[in-house]
Scaffold this motif. Structure first.
Motif, PDB file in Angstrom:
ATOM      1  N   ARG A  92     -11.867   9.901   3.842  1.00  0.00           N
ATOM      2  CA  ARG A  92     -12.557   9.987   2.464  1.00  0.00           C
ATOM      3  C   ARG A  92     -11.461   9.932   1.330  1.00  0.00           C
ATOM      4  NH1 ARG A  92     -16.707  14.852   0.895  1.00  0.00           N
ATOM      5  NH2 ARG A  92     -16.089  13.791  -1.238  1.00  0.00           N
ATOM      6  N   ALA A  93     -10.265  10.372   1.865  1.00  0.00           N
ATOM      7  CA  ALA A  93      -9.229  10.200   0.864  1.00  0.00           C
ATOM      8  C   ALA A  93      -7.997   9.888   1.062  1.00  0.00           C
ATOM      9  CB  ALA A  93      -8.940  11.673  -0.127  1.00  0.00           C
ATOM     10  N   LEU A  94      -7.084   9.342   0.357  1.00  0.00           N
ATOM     11  CA  LEU A  94      -5.860   8.714   0.809  1.00  0.00           C
ATOM     12  C   LEU A  94      -4.890   9.440  -0.226  1.00  0.00           C
ATOM     13  CD1 LEU A  94      -3.525   7.174   2.200  1.00  0.00           C
ATOM     14  CD2 LEU A  94      -4.006   5.384   0.283  1.00  0.00           C
ATOM     15  N   ILE A  95      -3.758  10.176   0.222  1.00  0.00           N
ATOM     16  CA  ILE A  95      -2.848  10.986  -0.465  1.00  0.00           C
ATOM     17  C   ILE A  95      -1.601  10.298  -0.232  1.00  0.00           C
ATOM     18  CG2 ILE A  95      -1.906  13.455  -0.991  1.00  0.00           C
ATOM     19  CD1 ILE A  95      -4.568  14.224   0.906  1.00  0.00           C
ATOM     20  N   TYR A  96      -0.762   9.942  -1.062  1.00  0.00           N
ATOM     21  CA  TYR A  96       0.417   9.007  -0.861  1.00  0.00           C
ATOM     22  C   TYR A  96       1.584   9.640  -1.904  1.00  0.00           C
ATOM     23  CZ  TYR A  96      -0.579   6.210  -4.965  1.00  0.00           C
ATOM     24  OH  TYR A  96      -0.457   5.469  -6.301  1.00  0.00           O
ATOM     25  N   ASP A  97       2.627   9.383  -1.297  1.00  0.00           N
ATOM     26  CA  ASP A  97       4.103   9.730  -2.445  1.00  0.00           C
ATOM     27  C   ASP A  97       4.098   8.767  -3.188  1.00  0.00           C
ATOM     28  OD1 ASP A  97       6.431  10.163  -3.156  1.00  0.00           O
ATOM     29  OD2 ASP A  97       6.982  11.487  -1.337  1.00  0.00           O
ATOM     30  N   SER A  98       4.183   8.995  -4.414  1.00  0.00           N
ATOM     31  CA  SER A  98       4.366   7.988  -5.561  1.00  0.00           C
ATOM     32  C   SER A  98       5.526   6.865  -5.294  1.00  0.00           C
ATOM     33  CB  SER A  98       4.616   8.595  -6.774  1.00  0.00           C
ATOM     34  OG  SER A  98       5.724   9.417  -6.698  1.00  0.00           O
ATOM     35  N   ALA A  99       6.558   7.526  -4.216  1.00  0.00           N
ATOM     36  CA  ALA A  99       7.745   6.509  -3.879  1.00  0.00           C
ATOM     37  C   ALA A  99       7.156   5.396  -3.096  1.00  0.00           C
ATOM     38  CB  ALA A  99       8.732   7.312  -3.075  1.00  0.00           C
ATOM     39  N   LEU A 100       5.938   5.535  -2.678  1.00  0.00           N
ATOM     40  CA  LEU A 100       5.286   4.434  -1.979  1.00  0.00           C
ATOM     41  C   LEU A 100       4.393   3.550  -2.653  1.00  0.00           C
ATOM     42  CD1 LEU A 100       5.058   6.407   1.393  1.00  0.00           C
ATOM     43  CD2 LEU A 100       6.488   4.749   1.064  1.00  0.00           C
ATOM     44  N   GLU A 101       4.386   3.754  -3.975  1.00  0.00           N
ATOM     45  CA  GLU A 101       3.300   3.149  -4.734  1.00  0.00           C
ATOM     46  C   GLU A 101       3.286   1.748  -4.308  1.00  0.00           C
ATOM     47  OE1 GLU A 101       0.812   3.332  -7.777  1.00  0.00           O
ATOM     48  OE2 GLU A 101       1.911   5.042  -7.530  1.00  0.00           O
ATOM     49  N   SER A 102       4.352   0.825  -4.388  1.00  0.00           N
ATOM     50  CA  SER A 102       4.319  -0.627  -4.227  1.00  0.00           C
ATOM     51  C   SER A 102       3.302  -0.911  -2.960  1.00  0.00           C
ATOM     52  CB  SER A 102       5.512  -1.272  -4.340  1.00  0.00           C
ATOM     53  OG  SER A 102       6.170  -0.760  -3.033  1.00  0.00           O
ATOM     54  N   VAL A 103       3.620  -0.203  -2.021  1.00  0.00           N
ATOM     55  CA  VAL A 103       2.912  -0.399  -0.553  1.00  0.00           C
ATOM     56  C   VAL A 103       1.489  -0.246  -0.584  1.00  0.00           C
ATOM     57  CG1 VAL A 103       2.771   0.268   1.999  1.00  0.00           C
ATOM     58  CG2 VAL A 103       5.005   0.124   0.741  1.00  0.00           C
ATOM     59  N   VAL A 104       1.113   1.022  -1.518  1.00  0.00           N
ATOM     60  CA  VAL A 104      -0.290   1.490  -1.742  1.00  0.00           C
ATOM     61  C   VAL A 104      -0.873   0.297  -2.761  1.00  0.00           C
ATOM     62  CG1 VAL A 104      -1.714   3.042  -2.604  1.00  0.00           C
ATOM     63  CG2 VAL A 104       0.129   3.835  -1.195  1.00  0.00           C
ATOM     64  N   GLN A 105      -0.398  -0.234  -3.623  1.00  0.00           N
ATOM     65  CA  GLN A 105      -1.092  -1.274  -4.724  1.00  0.00           C
ATOM     66  C   GLN A 105      -1.166  -2.310  -3.986  1.00  0.00           C
ATOM     67  OE1 GLN A 105      -1.943  -1.180  -7.568  1.00  0.00           O
ATOM     68  NE2 GLN A 105      -1.167   1.133  -7.749  1.00  0.00           N
ATOM     69  N   ASP A 106      -0.460  -2.718  -2.935  1.00  0.00           N
ATOM     70  CA  ASP A 106      -0.574  -4.199  -2.050  1.00  0.00           C
ATOM     71  C   ASP A 106      -1.947  -3.690  -1.612  1.00  0.00           C
ATOM     72  OD1 ASP A 106       1.530  -5.463  -2.979  1.00  0.00           O
ATOM     73  OD2 ASP A 106       2.840  -4.977  -1.446  1.00  0.00           O
ATOM     74  N   LEU A 107      -2.041  -2.371  -0.758  1.00  0.00           N
ATOM     75  CA  LEU A 107      -3.077  -2.071  -0.092  1.00  0.00           C
ATOM     76  C   LEU A 107      -4.246  -2.272  -0.842  1.00  0.00           C
ATOM     77  CD1 LEU A 107      -4.072  -0.836   2.867  1.00  0.00           C
ATOM     78  CD2 LEU A 107      -3.928   1.493   1.610  1.00  0.00           C
ATOM     79  N   LEU A 108      -4.444  -1.729  -1.942  1.00  0.00           N
ATOM     80  CA  LEU A 108      -5.546  -1.544  -2.779  1.00  0.00           C
ATOM     81  C   LEU A 108      -6.159  -2.907  -3.289  1.00  0.00           C
ATOM     82  CD1 LEU A 108      -4.772   1.403  -4.942  1.00  0.00           C
ATOM     83  CD2 LEU A 108      -6.088   1.434  -3.136  1.00  0.00           C
ATOM     84  N   ASP A 109      -5.108  -4.112  -3.311  1.00  0.00           N
ATOM     85  CA  ASP A 109      -5.454  -5.530  -3.710  1.00  0.00           C
ATOM     86  C   ASP A 109      -6.252  -6.133  -2.609  1.00  0.00           C
ATOM     87  OD1 ASP A 109      -4.252  -5.000  -6.093  1.00  0.00           O
ATOM     88  OD2 ASP A 109      -2.198  -5.920  -5.384  1.00  0.00           O
ATOM     89  N   SER A 110      -6.350  -5.588  -1.238  1.00  0.00           N
ATOM     90  CA  SER A 110      -6.930  -6.153  -0.238  1.00  0.00           C
ATOM     91  C   SER A 110      -8.479  -6.019  -0.348  1.00  0.00           C
ATOM     92  CB  SER A 110      -6.304  -5.489   1.140  1.00  0.00           C
ATOM     93  OG  SER A 110      -7.326  -6.042   2.221  1.00  0.00           O
ATOM     94  N   PRO A 111      -9.293  -7.019  -0.008  1.00  0.00           N
ATOM     95  CA  PRO A 111     -10.603  -7.041  -0.238  1.00  0.00           C
ATOM     96  C   PRO A 111     -11.361  -6.260   0.964  1.00  0.00           C
ATOM     97  CG  PRO A 111     -10.080  -9.204   0.561  1.00  0.00           C
ATOM     98  CD  PRO A 111      -8.828  -8.660   0.059  1.00  0.00           C
ATOM     99  N   GLN A 112     -10.490  -5.884   1.991  1.00  0.00           N
ATOM    100  CA  GLN A 112     -10.944  -5.312   3.265  1.00  0.00           C
ATOM    101  C   GLN A 112     -10.953  -3.707   3.026  1.00  0.00           C
ATOM    102  OE1 GLN A 112      -8.724  -8.073   3.826  1.00  0.00           O
ATOM    103  NE2 GLN A 112     -10.824  -9.086   4.098  1.00  0.00           N
ATOM    104  N   PHE A 113     -10.085  -3.330   1.656  1.00  0.00           N
ATOM    105  CA  PHE A 113      -9.937  -1.901   1.573  1.00  0.00           C
ATOM    106  C   PHE A 113     -11.211  -1.247   1.114  1.00  0.00           C
ATOM    107  CE2 PHE A 113      -8.815   1.902  -1.059  1.00  0.00           C
ATOM    108  CZ  PHE A 113      -8.163   2.548  -0.346  1.00  0.00           C
ATOM    109  N   ASP A 114     -11.474  -0.173   1.734  1.00  0.00           N
ATOM    110  CA  ASP A 114     -12.895   0.445   1.333  1.00  0.00           C
ATOM    111  C   ASP A 114     -12.763   1.376  -0.088  1.00  0.00           C
ATOM    112  OD1 ASP A 114     -15.226   2.150   1.099  1.00  0.00           O
ATOM    113  OD2 ASP A 114     -14.768   3.183   3.255  1.00  0.00           O
ATOM    114  N   ARG A 115     -13.315   0.796  -0.987  1.00  0.00           N
ATOM    115  CA  ARG A 115     -13.294   1.166  -2.327  1.00  0.00           C
ATOM    116  C   ARG A 115     -13.808   2.550  -2.636  1.00  0.00           C
ATOM    117  NH1 ARG A 115      -9.257  -1.624  -4.190  1.00  0.00           N
ATOM    118  NH2 ARG A 115      -9.932  -0.785  -6.623  1.00  0.00           N
ATOM    119  N   SER A 116     -14.680   2.839  -1.981  1.00  0.00           N
ATOM    120  CA  SER A 116     -15.174   4.461  -1.668  1.00  0.00           C
ATOM    121  C   SER A 116     -14.107   5.537  -1.465  1.00  0.00           C
ATOM    122  CB  SER A 116     -16.393   4.542  -0.908  1.00  0.00           C
ATOM    123  OG  SER A 116     -15.950   4.675   0.329  1.00  0.00           O
ATOM    124  N   ILE A 117     -13.015   5.063  -1.026  1.00  0.00           N
ATOM    125  CA  ILE A 117     -11.794   6.141  -0.636  1.00  0.00           C
ATOM    126  C   ILE A 117     -11.394   6.933  -1.866  1.00  0.00           C
ATOM    127  CG2 ILE A 117      -9.868   6.379   0.502  1.00  0.00           C
ATOM    128  CD1 ILE A 117     -10.676   4.471   2.368  1.00  0.00           C
TER     129      ILE A 117
END
Length: 567
Positions: A92-117
């Motif tokens: 339901r939620a992804l909690i991440y350290d801001s130090a991993l921002e670039s990795v998460v941003q790449d993840l969010l750019d993926s069309p397969q990522f569930d936008r409801s999270i």
């Protein structure tokens, strides 16, 4: 379900800063209140993407207080593998350290990522990704939340968190860790290690692993042991950390011991208070050298899988052993007390070898076999909780092992037992090998290479290299045109795979054997390895200094065999 007494002595020590138990209790209560206020209900899953720090413990503990189950994401993962891990549970939620921002941003750019999270950054500022998905800043939310306890009452069998394991095949699987499992293993380590109230434990292992959290931080949460955390393991600073913090016990994995011995000897090698270390994967050849050089009284080596119900432990410093089960008691008594044993299997496939009655057979002393454990439901030690994926759970169960209708957990690991009952780890079956202290799924690496090169025929396997624990990855790739760009392949693999999963050796071949069932056997490839005296194909080795694949010639081959080549 877990509760913390409000006391003022240290719970976690990190980078010179101290968290008392009151600090940890208050922080975790704020986490619980934040998610309850956001509408989360007991049984919901959240994912945590964070390196070692006290907040890692506080976040999953707070989630547990609200009845939520936290999935611990490996911070080495990227792209498709990270996406798979998140989707392996009902996040339901992804909690991440801001130090991993670039990795998460790449993840969010993926069309397969569930936008409801829901996305929560452990930082100060609320932001949006490129698709205008709101990323909530967690720190301000905690500052405006009460630290009163949440009124949630769970039970012993509730899910506490998920820890990912590659198992023997496929992509990472989310292994279920219940309150019972956390308590039982925490209790076992506490008693085996003879932990004292004034002990200080050093944990440089990643908290997203079973060892770091279940075998490490359990001592803090259940028994009040002070724990010193380090963000990333450092062989250079290991003993400095122990010295500066007065650590008396430390954790390791096999690679840790080798890395520590690789550091040049120093007159300070014995200048510490560590009396005992515990973990798994300690190479027998390093046992005496490690104890003598660093003045360690006791090494407690154990065997166990994240999700398994079959564990063994070396209680009496038996050199190289990973456990002991007495051979003096009859088998029918052992089956009732601790039904863990070795069965004969095909060492390549892991399939059990059955007799004329269709049942499995125990190994004799000296024989190599697969470790299995009898499954007993509602028994916190013998039950098998499995994975979030039910199909993956079924694949780890062997039926009709010694009697019709019985069920055993299949570890996927090969061990041997001597005549006295001491166990020794040998290898892993199936499609997984261990390198740099991490399990590598060959299927995952094959899929990534196949996607990059468009080569449908790619085989990945582990090969032994002298002087290194585990197996180095080797990929045989069908390249009939000779046009494969290894530099481009390496750069693209770095974006998709953690460093330890990138193959050390590349073999370019014009043909790969395919069976009638469209499988690619690895037996001959493993036997040939990277031996240039047996292979006519071109073989390349990854040079860590220049970060490029170099063609394996006679000179480099001799350095690898002699142990001079550094990986």
């Amino acid at each position: 379900m877990l509760e913390i007494k409000k006391v003022e002595y240290h719970s976690l020590i990190y980078q010179g800063k101290v968290w008392t138990f009151k600090d940890l209790d208050s922080f975790s209560n704020r986490i619980a209140q934040t998610f309850v206020s956001a509408g989360y209900k007991p049984g919901d899953d959240v994912a945590l993407f964070m390196d070692n720090r006290p907040e890692f413990v506080g976040i999953w503990l707070g989630a547990a207080k609200a009845g939520l189950t936290t999935a611990f994401l490996n911070t080495n993962l990227k792209s498709s593998t990270l996406l798979h891990s998140i989707s392996a549970v009902k996040t339901r939620a992804l909690i991440y350290d801001s130090a991993l921002e670039s990795v998460v941003q790449d993840l969010l750019d993926s069309p397969q990522f569930d936008r409801s999270i829901d996305i929560y950054s452990y930082g100060d500022k609320q932001t949006h990704d490129g698709n205008k998905k709101e990323i909530k800043a967690l720190k301000p939310l905690l500052d405006h939340t009460t630290d009163e306890p949440v009124n949630h009452r769970g039970n012993f069998s509730d899910r506490l968190f998920y820890i990912y394991t590659s198992g023997t095949t496929g992509l990472p699987k989310a292994a279920i860790i219940t309150n019972a499992r956390f308590f039982v293993f925490g209790y076992g380590i506490h008693k085996i290690m003879e932990m004292q109230p004034n002990d200080i434990l050093y944990t440089p292992l990643p908290l997203y692993h079973f060892a770091g959290t279940v075998l490490g931080t359990s001592q803090c949460i259940l028994y009040g042991t002070s724990i010193v955390l380090r963000n990333k393991f450092s062989a250079k600073h290991f003993w400095d950390d122990c010295r500066e913090n007065g650590c008396t016990v430390a954790q390791y994995i096999g690679e840790v011991a080798r890395y520590l011995l690789a550091v040049p000897p120093s007159e300070k090698d014995r200048d510490h208070k560590v009396r005992c270390v515990y973990g798994n994967g300690f190479r027998p050849s390093l046992w005496s050298e490690f104890k003598n050089r660093f003045g360690i009284e006791r090494i407690v080596e154990f065997y166990g899988a994240t999700e398994g119900n079959s564990s063994t432990v070396n209680l009496d410093n038996r050199e190289g052993s990973c456990g002991f089960i007495t051979v003096l008691l009859p088998q029918w008594i052992l089956k009732k007390l601790y039904p863990v044993m070795l069965i004969r299997v095909d060492q390549e496939t892991g399939e059990p070898l059955r007799n004329e009655k269709g049942l499995c057979e125990r190994c004799k002393p000296g024989e190599v076999g697969q470790l299995v454990g009898l499954i007993k439901h509602k028994d916190p030690i013998k039950q098998f909780d499995g994975y979030a994926d039910n199909e993956a759970t079924k694949k780890k169960i062997i039926r009709n092992v010694f009697t019709e209708g019985d069920t055993y957990y299949a570890s996927g690991d090969l061990l041997t037992m001597d005549e006295l009952g001491y166990f020794y780890f040998k290898d892993r079956t199936g499609d997984t090998y261990r390198w740099k202290g991490e399990n590598v799924s060959t299927g995952e690496v094959e899929a990534v290479i196949g996607a990059i090169t468009n080569h449908a025929d790619t085989v990945v396997y582990g090969v032994i290299v002298p002087g290194n624990e585990g197996r180095a990855g080797m990929a045989a790739i069908k390249d009939t045109t000779g046009s494969l760009d290894l530099k481009d392949l390496l750069n693209k693999m770095k974006k998709e795979l953690p460093q330890y999963a990138i193959p050390v050796f590349i073999r370019l071949t014009s043909d790969i054997e395919i069976t009638s069932t469209f499988k690619m056997p690895k037996v001959n490839l493993k036997k040939e390895g990277y031996d240039i005296n047996l292979i006519k194909d071109s073989v390349f080795v990854l040079d860590s200094k220049s970060e490029e694949y170099k063609k394996l010639d006679e000179n480099i081959y001799k350095k690898i065999i002699s142990g001079e080549f550094k990986f």
